[in-house]
Design an enzyme around this catalytic site. Structure first.
Site, PDB file in Angstrom:
ATOM      1  N   ASP A  61      34.394  51.812  29.875  1.00 20.69           N
ATOM      2  CA  ASP A  61      33.500  51.306  30.916  1.00 20.69           C
ATOM      3  C   ASP A  61      32.070  51.818  30.777  1.00 20.69           C
ATOM      4  O   ASP A  61      31.197  51.433  31.562  1.00 20.69           O
ATOM      5  CB  ASP A  61      34.041  51.674  32.300  1.00 20.69           C
ATOM      6  CG  ASP A  61      35.159  50.747  32.750  1.00 20.69           C
ATOM      7  OD1 ASP A  61      35.378  49.726  32.089  1.00 20.69           O
ATOM      8  OD2 ASP A  61      35.803  51.049  33.776  1.00 20.69           O
ATOM      9  N   LYS A 102      34.948  53.150  42.517  1.00 23.78           N
ATOM     10  CA  LYS A 102      35.634  51.882  42.792  1.00 23.78           C
ATOM     11  C   LYS A 102      37.043  51.892  42.217  1.00 23.78           C
ATOM     12  O   LYS A 102      38.004  51.450  42.861  1.00 23.78           O
ATOM     13  CB  LYS A 102      34.851  50.717  42.181  1.00 23.78           C
ATOM     14  CG  LYS A 102      35.480  49.354  42.463  1.00 23.78           C
ATOM     15  CD  LYS A 102      34.954  48.252  41.580  1.00 23.78           C
ATOM     16  CE  LYS A 102      35.666  48.216  40.252  1.00 23.78           C
ATOM     17  NZ  LYS A 102      35.498  46.920  39.534  1.00 23.78           N
ATOM     18  N   ASN A 103      37.187  52.411  40.999  1.00 19.99           N
ATOM     19  CA  ASN A 103      38.487  52.394  40.332  1.00 19.99           C
ATOM     20  C   ASN A 103      39.497  53.331  40.977  1.00 19.99           C
ATOM     21  O   ASN A 103      40.691  53.264  40.663  1.00 19.99           O
ATOM     22  CB  ASN A 103      38.321  52.741  38.851  1.00 19.99           C
ATOM     23  CG  ASN A 103      37.636  51.632  38.072  1.00 19.99           C
ATOM     24  OD1 ASN A 103      37.530  50.503  38.538  1.00 19.99           O
ATOM     25  ND2 ASN A 103      37.149  51.963  36.883  1.00 19.99           N
ATOM     26  N   ARG A 123      44.576  41.684  28.729  1.00 15.47           N
ATOM     27  CA  ARG A 123      45.120  42.645  29.684  1.00 15.47           C
ATOM     28  C   ARG A 123      46.381  42.107  30.371  1.00 15.47           C
ATOM     29  O   ARG A 123      46.404  41.863  31.578  1.00 15.47           O
ATOM     30  CB  ARG A 123      44.058  43.027  30.714  1.00 15.47           C
ATOM     31  CG  ARG A 123      42.856  43.701  30.070  1.00 15.47           C
ATOM     32  CD  ARG A 123      42.009  44.442  31.074  1.00 15.47           C
ATOM     33  NE  ARG A 123      41.187  43.580  31.883  1.00 15.47           N
ATOM     34  CZ  ARG A 123      40.338  43.999  32.811  1.00 15.47           C
ATOM     35  NH1 ARG A 123      40.213  45.287  33.037  1.00 15.47           N
ATOM     36  NH2 ARG A 123      39.613  43.157  33.507  1.00 15.47           N
ATOM     37  N   ARG A 182      30.033  43.928  42.190  1.00 15.52           N
ATOM     38  CA  ARG A 182      31.450  44.285  42.191  1.00 15.52           C
ATOM     39  C   ARG A 182      31.653  45.773  41.926  1.00 15.52           C
ATOM     40  O   ARG A 182      32.693  46.315  42.287  1.00 15.52           O
ATOM     41  CB  ARG A 182      32.201  43.484  41.120  1.00 15.52           C
ATOM     42  CG  ARG A 182      32.309  41.993  41.395  1.00 15.52           C
ATOM     43  CD  ARG A 182      33.192  41.309  40.360  1.00 15.52           C
ATOM     44  NE  ARG A 182      34.439  42.030  40.217  1.00 15.52           N
ATOM     45  CZ  ARG A 182      34.909  42.500  39.065  1.00 15.52           C
ATOM     46  NH1 ARG A 182      34.221  42.324  37.960  1.00 15.52           N
ATOM     47  NH2 ARG A 182      36.052  43.148  39.014  1.00 15.52           N
ATOM     48  N   CYS A 240      37.474  40.249  35.291  1.00 17.63           N
ATOM     49  CA  CYS A 240      36.474  40.153  34.222  1.00 17.63           C
ATOM     50  C   CYS A 240      37.075  39.594  32.941  1.00 17.63           C
ATOM     51  O   CYS A 240      38.193  39.944  32.566  1.00 17.63           O
ATOM     52  CB  CYS A 240      35.878  41.528  33.931  1.00 17.63           C
ATOM     53  SG  CYS A 240      34.638  42.064  35.117  1.00 17.63           S
TER      54      CYS A 240
END
Length: 429
Positions: free
Chosen positions: A316, A22-23, A131, A408, A126
């Protein structure tokens, strides 16, 4: 609202196909804004964030099509997207879309580079830390952009186009590296990104951009150099395997015992986490098909970790590793250095019987002999899957609510685990 029921006690045995990352997929999709030709991406995971980003790109004028499942194709294999931004019809990324997924803020770089202006809402995502987008803004300013903040929107303009420059990040940022690298591909002259993120997803984006005609050197190192070109063209690119999904399922096998082939997984993307897992007692070997993860009846050994940017232990995977350590034979210390609010899963793990004490940025975990199922609530994407991992090893039933977080980032998690003998099902709410 859907929930997931897990009945613990079953070892995992079989094959789990690893999805595209996904990233990596999200910035690759955003790169389609840089050209008026078609960018074809294969091995794209079927996730909520991918669907949402498709909607955002459509808002800018991107046409897309999806290849259907072919006869004989595994239903868990990735999809192929064809993205064509022949004409950018809107350079505004609205709050109601960007607030749902902070990675969509990255459209600011390609829009500015190609259209010389953009208006993008400040992001959401999230709740695991502030961030800030300062690195993005300072990087675009270094490339010559004029920037204002107006009513929650970042308004960027470069009427004469962007100009290459030296961009120094005070702290490693994957998102800022993605954004500045994309913007610099169409800038005048050379851009040097210093203290760039080294993650495999950055390398994957650079490889795709090079296939589109960009001139990039040094991706995967702390210094990336981009020589701007006048235009980019279409290309075909396969999304790299998801190292976080790989590590998650590896930890699930280490937690429950069993023997699982993680099909398509790559050890070079996850060397630090693999070494840590071996120290816990898991046997991990490379095969031509992927990674084989095995653990017999031996106990789980406690291991201390500290999260760090790649090639260090990924933030993660911190929550998943904490779930594993709740059953270790002793004390382990888990120090989180990336995000300041990423221990929200601790209280939920405690509901299952975990013994965890927080001291600043360190979680001290005393392993217990038994976890017991209970109702728990997911707080973010990685925390939610840590509760599933704990539930796989707990006695009785664990009910995980708010699993929209899972959707997600994990493609058909319950189907993949069920194939390997887990007792897990989604309950529609």
């Amino acid at each position: 609202m859907d929930s997931i029921k897990v009945v613990g006690g079953s070892a995992l045995n079989g094959v789990i196909p690893i999805s595209g990352a996904k990233n990596a997929a999200l910035p690759l999709m955003i790169a389609s804004l840089l050209t008026d030709e078609t960018l074809t991406l294969s091995n794209v995971p079927r996730l909520r964030d991918v669907a949402l980003l498709t909607q955002i790109l459509q808002n800018h004028g991107v046409d897309y099509s999806v290849n259907g499942k072919r006869n004989g194709q595994d239903e868990l294999e990735g999809q192929t997207l064809h993205l064509t931004a022949r004409e950018i019809v809107d350079t505004t990324a609205p709050y109601e879309l960007v607030s749902k997924m902070r990675a969509s803020f990255w459209v600011v770089g390609p829009l500015l580079a190609r259209m010389r202006e953009a208006r993008v809402s400040l992001p959401g995502g999230c709740a695991i830390g502030t961030r800030p987008v300062d690195f993005f803004i300072d990087g675009l300013k270094a490339l010559g952009a004029d920037i204002d903040i107006e009513a929650g929107y970042v308004v960027v303009k470069a009427p004469q186009g962007l100009t290459g420059n030296r961009v120094v990040f005070p702290k490693v940022s994957v998102g800022a590296t993605h954004t500045i690298m994309m913007a610099a591909t169409l800038a005048h002259g050379e851009t040097e990104i210093v203290n760039a993120a080294c993650e495999p997803e950055v390398v994957d984006l650079a490889n795709c951009l090079k296939a589109m005609g960009a001139q990039i050197e040094g991706a995967g190192t702390p210094t990336i150099r981009i020589q701007g070109v006048k235009r980019l063209h279409g290309a075909h690119h396969a999304v790299v395997a998801d190292r976080i999904e790989t590590g998650t399922y590896a930890m699930a096998v280490a937690m429950t015992g069993g023997d699982v082939l993680l099909q398509g997984a790559r050890a070079d993307l996850l060397e630090s986490a693999i070494e840590i897992l071996r120290q816990t007692g898991a046997d991990i070997t490379e095969t031509p098909e992927g990674l084989r993860v095995y653990r017999n009846g031996n106990g789980i050994q406690p291991v201390d970790i500290t999260t760090a940017p790649f090639p260090g232990f990924p933030t993660d995977l911190q929550a998943q590793f904490m779930a594993l350590m709740t059953r270790a034979g002793g004390r382990s210390c888990i120090t989180e250095t990336i995000f300041e609010n990423r221990f929200m899963h601790v209280q939920e793990l405690a509901r299952l019987g975990a013994q965890i004490h927080i001291d600043g940025r360190t979680a001290i975990v005393d392993g217990v002999n038994t976890l017991r199922g209970a109702p728990v609530m997911a707080t973010d994407l990685r925390a939610s899957v840590s509760l599933v991992i704990a539930g796989l090893a707990a006695e009785g039933e664990t009910h995980v609510s708010r699993v929209y977080h899972l959707d997600r980032g994990f493609e058909r998690l319950e189907d993949k685990l069920t194939r390997c003998g887990a007792q897990i099902e989604r309950i529609s709410g």
